[in-house]
Design a protein around this motif. Structure first.
Motif, PDB file in Angstrom:
ATOM      1  N   LEU A   1       1.077  -1.481   0.089  1.00 20.83           N
ATOM      2  CA  LEU A   1      -0.208  -0.603  -0.115  1.00 20.83           C
ATOM      3  C   LEU A   1       1.219   1.837  -0.462  1.00 20.83           C
ATOM      4  CD1 LEU A   1      -3.029  -1.227   2.462  1.00 20.83           C
ATOM      5  CD2 LEU A   1      -3.074  -0.336   0.162  1.00 20.83           C
ATOM      6  N   GLY A   2       2.296   1.192   0.616  1.00 19.53           N
ATOM      7  CA  GLY A   2       3.224   2.428  -0.074  1.00 19.53           C
ATOM      8  C   GLY A   2       3.490   2.930   0.949  1.00 19.53           C
ATOM      9  N   TYR A   3       3.986   1.584   2.089  1.00 18.37           N
ATOM     10  CA  TYR A   3       4.542   1.892   2.994  1.00 18.37           C
ATOM     11  C   TYR A   3       5.989   0.615   3.574  1.00 18.37           C
ATOM     12  CZ  TYR A   3       0.356   4.693   4.597  1.00 18.37           C
ATOM     13  OH  TYR A   3      -0.653   5.897   4.508  1.00 18.37           O
ATOM     14  N   PRO A   4       6.586   1.340   2.796  1.00 21.36           N
ATOM     15  CA  PRO A   4       7.729   0.394   2.792  1.00 21.36           C
ATOM     16  C   PRO A   4       8.352  -0.050   4.201  1.00 21.36           C
ATOM     17  CG  PRO A   4       8.886   2.061   2.069  1.00 21.36           C
ATOM     18  CD  PRO A   4       7.166   2.562   2.270  1.00 21.36           C
ATOM     19  N   ASP A   5       8.028   0.412   5.029  1.00 24.47           N
ATOM     20  CA  ASP A   5       8.824   0.238   5.961  1.00 24.47           C
ATOM     21  C   ASP A   5       7.745  -0.258   7.551  1.00 24.47           C
ATOM     22  OD1 ASP A   5      10.954   1.099   5.112  1.00 24.47           O
ATOM     23  OD2 ASP A   5      10.744   3.491   6.225  1.00 24.47           O
ATOM     24  N   VAL A   6       6.623   0.170   7.057  1.00 28.27           N
ATOM     25  CA  VAL A   6       5.694  -0.699   7.921  1.00 28.27           C
ATOM     26  C   VAL A   6       5.888  -2.283   8.366  1.00 28.27           C
ATOM     27  CG1 VAL A   6       3.210  -0.439   9.275  1.00 28.27           C
ATOM     28  CG2 VAL A   6       4.288   1.367   7.807  1.00 28.27           C
ATOM     29  N   GLU A   7       6.175  -2.627   9.104  1.00 26.84           N
ATOM     30  CA  GLU A   7       6.884  -4.478   8.509  1.00 26.84           C
ATOM     31  C   GLU A   7       6.787  -4.201  10.406  1.00 26.84           C
ATOM     32  OE1 GLU A   7       9.688  -8.043   6.810  1.00 26.84           O
ATOM     33  OE2 GLU A   7       9.425  -6.280   6.424  1.00 26.84           O
ATOM     34  N   PHE A   8       5.968  -5.597  10.282  1.00 27.06           N
ATOM     35  CA  PHE A   8       6.328  -6.099  12.414  1.00 27.06           C
ATOM     36  C   PHE A   8       5.282  -7.516  11.966  1.00 27.06           C
ATOM     37  CE2 PHE A   8       4.448  -5.943  16.355  1.00 27.06           C
ATOM     38  CZ  PHE A   8       5.120  -5.354  17.277  1.00 27.06           C
ATOM     39  N   TYR A   9       6.108  -8.121  12.685  1.00 22.90           N
ATOM     40  CA  TYR A   9       5.505  -9.547  13.679  1.00 22.90           C
ATOM     41  C   TYR A   9       5.649  -9.624  14.711  1.00 22.90           C
ATOM     42  CZ  TYR A   9       7.306 -10.157   8.700  1.00 22.90           C
ATOM     43  OH  TYR A   9       7.306 -10.417   7.633  1.00 22.90           O
ATOM     44  N   ILE A  10       4.316 -10.526  15.448  1.00 21.67           N
ATOM     45  CA  ILE A  10       3.917 -10.462  16.441  1.00 21.67           C
ATOM     46  C   ILE A  10       4.224 -12.422  16.494  1.00 21.67           C
ATOM     47  CG2 ILE A  10       1.767 -11.165  16.025  1.00 21.67           C
ATOM     48  CD1 ILE A  10       0.946 -10.022  18.661  1.00 21.67           C
ATOM     49  N   TRP A  11       5.096 -12.307  17.751  1.00 18.66           N
ATOM     50  CA  TRP A  11       6.216 -14.047  17.511  1.00 18.66           C
ATOM     51  C   TRP A  11       5.551 -14.661  19.097  1.00 18.66           C
ATOM     52  CZ3 TRP A  11       9.661 -14.099  21.059  1.00 18.66           C
ATOM     53  CH2 TRP A  11      10.486 -13.242  21.324  1.00 18.66           C
ATOM     54  N   THR A  12       5.641 -15.612  19.267  1.00 20.28           N
ATOM     55  CA  THR A  12       5.748 -16.180  21.004  1.00 20.28           C
ATOM     56  C   THR A  12       7.044 -17.228  20.684  1.00 20.28           C
ATOM     57  OG1 THR A  12       4.366 -17.802  19.585  1.00 20.28           O
ATOM     58  CG2 THR A  12       2.959 -16.298  20.918  1.00 20.28           C
ATOM     59  N   ALA A  13       7.163 -17.073  22.049  1.00 20.12           N
ATOM     60  CA  ALA A  13       8.418 -18.056  22.077  1.00 20.12           C
ATOM     61  C   ALA A  13       8.463 -18.217  23.395  1.00 20.12           C
ATOM     62  CB  ALA A  13       9.368 -17.561  21.857  1.00 20.12           C
ATOM     63  N   VAL A  14       8.910 -19.748  23.839  1.00 19.18           N
ATOM     64  CA  VAL A  14       9.177 -20.194  24.870  1.00 19.18           C
ATOM     65  C   VAL A  14      10.697 -19.857  25.535  1.00 19.18           C
ATOM     66  CG1 VAL A  14       9.474 -22.393  26.513  1.00 19.18           C
ATOM     67  CG2 VAL A  14       7.777 -22.374  24.349  1.00 19.18           C
ATOM     68  N   PHE A  15      10.661 -19.164  26.892  1.00 18.83           N
ATOM     69  CA  PHE A  15      11.954 -19.284  27.462  1.00 18.83           C
ATOM     70  C   PHE A  15      11.578 -19.701  29.150  1.00 18.83           C
ATOM     71  CE2 PHE A  15      11.885 -15.542  24.533  1.00 18.83           C
ATOM     72  CZ  PHE A  15      12.999 -14.916  24.074  1.00 18.83           C
ATOM     73  N   LEU A  16      13.259 -20.251  29.492  1.00 20.61           N
ATOM     74  CA  LEU A  16      13.447 -20.633  30.816  1.00 20.61           C
ATOM     75  C   LEU A  16      14.032 -19.328  31.569  1.00 20.61           C
ATOM     76  CD1 LEU A  16      13.862 -24.401  30.224  1.00 20.61           C
ATOM     77  CD2 LEU A  16      12.096 -23.351  31.216  1.00 20.61           C
ATOM     78  N   PRO A  17      13.981 -19.059  32.797  1.00 18.56           N
ATOM     79  CA  PRO A  17      14.804 -18.686  33.655  1.00 18.56           C
ATOM     80  C   PRO A  17      15.870 -18.817  33.553  1.00 18.56           C
ATOM     81  CG  PRO A  17      12.661 -19.310  35.080  1.00 18.56           C
ATOM     82  CD  PRO A  17      13.069 -20.011  33.917  1.00 18.56           C
ATOM     83  N   ALA A  18      16.868 -17.877  33.463  1.00 21.38           N
ATOM     84  CA  ALA A  18      18.565 -17.788  33.090  1.00 21.38           C
ATOM     85  C   ALA A  18      19.369 -18.742  34.203  1.00 21.38           C
ATOM     86  CB  ALA A  18      18.969 -16.751  32.802  1.00 21.38           C
ATOM     87  N   GLY A  19      20.352 -20.674  33.965  1.00 16.91           N
ATOM     88  CA  GLY A  19      20.397 -20.633  35.177  1.00 16.91           C
ATOM     89  C   GLY A  19      19.626 -22.277  35.468  1.00 16.91           C
ATOM     90  N   THR A  20      18.951 -22.000  33.880  1.00 14.88           N
ATOM     91  CA  THR A  20      18.135 -23.201  34.330  1.00 14.88           C
ATOM     92  C   THR A  20      18.991 -24.459  33.511  1.00 14.88           C
ATOM     93  OG1 THR A  20      16.096 -22.385  33.874  1.00 14.88           O
ATOM     94  CG2 THR A  20      15.809 -25.308  33.378  1.00 14.88           C
ATOM     95  N   PRO A  21      19.545 -25.786  33.761  1.00 16.24           N
ATOM     96  CA  PRO A  21      20.764 -26.914  33.637  1.00 16.24           C
ATOM     97  C   PRO A  21      20.040 -27.067  32.181  1.00 16.24           C
ATOM     98  CG  PRO A  21      19.443 -27.551  35.564  1.00 16.24           C
ATOM     99  CD  PRO A  21      18.633 -25.942  35.167  1.00 16.24           C
ATOM    100  N   ALA A  22      20.961 -27.597  31.231  1.00 19.07           N
ATOM    101  CA  ALA A  22      21.243 -27.265  30.031  1.00 19.07           C
ATOM    102  C   ALA A  22      20.485 -28.363  29.859  1.00 19.07           C
ATOM    103  CB  ALA A  22      22.893 -27.586  29.096  1.00 19.07           C
ATOM    104  N   PRO A  23      20.255 -29.811  30.070  1.00 21.77           N
ATOM    105  CA  PRO A  23      20.020 -31.011  30.085  1.00 21.77           C
ATOM    106  C   PRO A  23      18.580 -30.519  30.054  1.00 21.77           C
ATOM    107  CG  PRO A  23      21.603 -31.450  31.323  1.00 21.77           C
ATOM    108  CD  PRO A  23      21.388 -30.245  31.395  1.00 21.77           C
ATOM    109  N   VAL A  24      17.914 -29.813  30.140  1.00 19.59           N
ATOM    110  CA  VAL A  24      16.717 -29.590  30.355  1.00 19.59           C
ATOM    111  C   VAL A  24      16.314 -28.845  29.754  1.00 19.59           C
ATOM    112  CG1 VAL A  24      14.663 -28.555  32.392  1.00 19.59           C
ATOM    113  CG2 VAL A  24      16.265 -29.778  33.313  1.00 19.59           C
TER     114      VAL A  24
END
Length: 324
Positions: free
Chosen positions: A242-265
């Motif tokens: 529509l003529g707005y080349p800089d109007v680009e945005f994505y709403i993403w979802t992602a899973v995070f854990l607290p820092a320090g959670t053991p690598a195997p987990v």
């Protein structure tokens, strides 16, 4: 052989007895915190993901909505949780924006992104510009023309100041040179409810929560923030086209854990999510039906995406500036 004899044998081979005693993860329910009310994009994604994880882990994965301050309260609660894998976060793309917004408001951030370990991205959808089906605007051009005639008279809702939905609309209004009145809510779900009740005039939303109402004819989509048209909404043009080349945005979802959670987990959870997103037809159908198809990303690729996307969004938030 008694348990004591087995532990002594393990010790003789150099294996720590603690490793023998450590229970397999997960041995109890894993909470998935959604830092927004029910009905928003994070909630729409979290529920089928949690249900799929329950099938894999044979443990309950309750979804806990913990809204407040545009996502800050729930997110910060996960940052303080024990790093044992039993508290996970379903975050949105505002994850990195919220600490920056606190700094802009001259407040100490309630959390920082360094307090989290990224696990995997689940979805990544272009935001959609919605108006009520009975609104007078049939196109973006109609909305822009009316907004220029009546600065500040047209309202738009969001999930809160500096939230994902606020930033997306700020990109559009800045590019179009128009002034809309911002009405913040406690999450995308309440903002969508306000739109359906006629309280606000416009809303940027993830396609998932909006799609049922679009199909029912209660809402109208004017444009999307993606590079290409959404498969679920092929008739809706992109802002770029529509003529707005800089109007680009994505709403993403992602899973995070607290820092320090053991690598195997972290790896166990990542592997489960990878396999589910690739092979679990129930999960894929649920996300497809919600208008948010799987866009799985993990490891270095997700971390690189997260850093680049966060930098762009932080720039947008700084352009918004301090909100009174």
């Amino acid at each position: 052989m008694s348990r004591r004899d087995v532990m002594l044998a393990l010790a003789a081979t150099g294996l720590a007895p603690a490793a023998w005693a450590q229970p397999a993860w997960p041995s109890r329910p894993v909470q998935m915190i959604v830092p927004f009310p029910p009905g928003g994009q994070a909630d729409v994604t979290a529920r089928p993901v949690a249900a799929a994880l329950e099938r894999v882990f044979a443990q309950a994965v309750p979804v806990v909505n913990r809204p407040g301050a545009g996502g800050i309260l729930g997110t910060s609660s996960v940052s303080r949780a024990a790093p044992d894998g039993y508290t996970a976060l379903m975050a949105l793309s505002s994850h990195a924006v919220l600490p920056e917004s606190e700094r802009i408001q001259d407040r100490v951030p309630a959390y920082t992104t360094e307090q989290f370990a990224p696990v995997a991205r689940i979805t990544a959808d272009p935001t959609v510009l919605l108006v009520p089906a009975d609104a007078p605007w049939r196109s973006v051009a109609d909305l822009v023309a009316d907004a220029r005639r009546r600065p500040g008279a047209i309202t738009f809702g969001s999930a809160g100041n500096y939230s994902t939905l606020h930033v997306a609309m700020a990109m559009f209004t800045g590019a179009a040179g128009i002034d809309l009145l911002h009405v913040p809510f406690q999450g995308g779900g309440p903002a969508l409810t306000a739109m359906l009740s006629g309280t606000i005039h416009a809303l940027a939303s993830g396609p998932g929560p909006a799609l049922p109402h679009l199909r029912e004819g209660r809402l109208r989509a004017l444009a999307s923030w993606g590079q290409e048209r959404l498969p679920a909404l092929p008739e809706v043009p992109t802002f770029i086209k529509l003529g707005y080349p800089d109007v680009e945005f994505y709403i993403w979802t992602a899973v995070f854990l607290p820092a320090g959670t053991p690598a195997p987990v972290r790896e166990r959870l990542r592997t489960a999510l990878r396999d589910l997103c690739a092979r679990d037809e129930g999960l894929r159908r649920a996300l497809d039906a919600a208008g948010s198809p799987v866009a799985f990303q993990e490891g270095e690729a997700f971390e690189a995406f997260f850093q680049a996307d966060s930098a762009r969004l932080i720039q947008a938030v700084r352009r918004i500036g301090k909100v009174d």
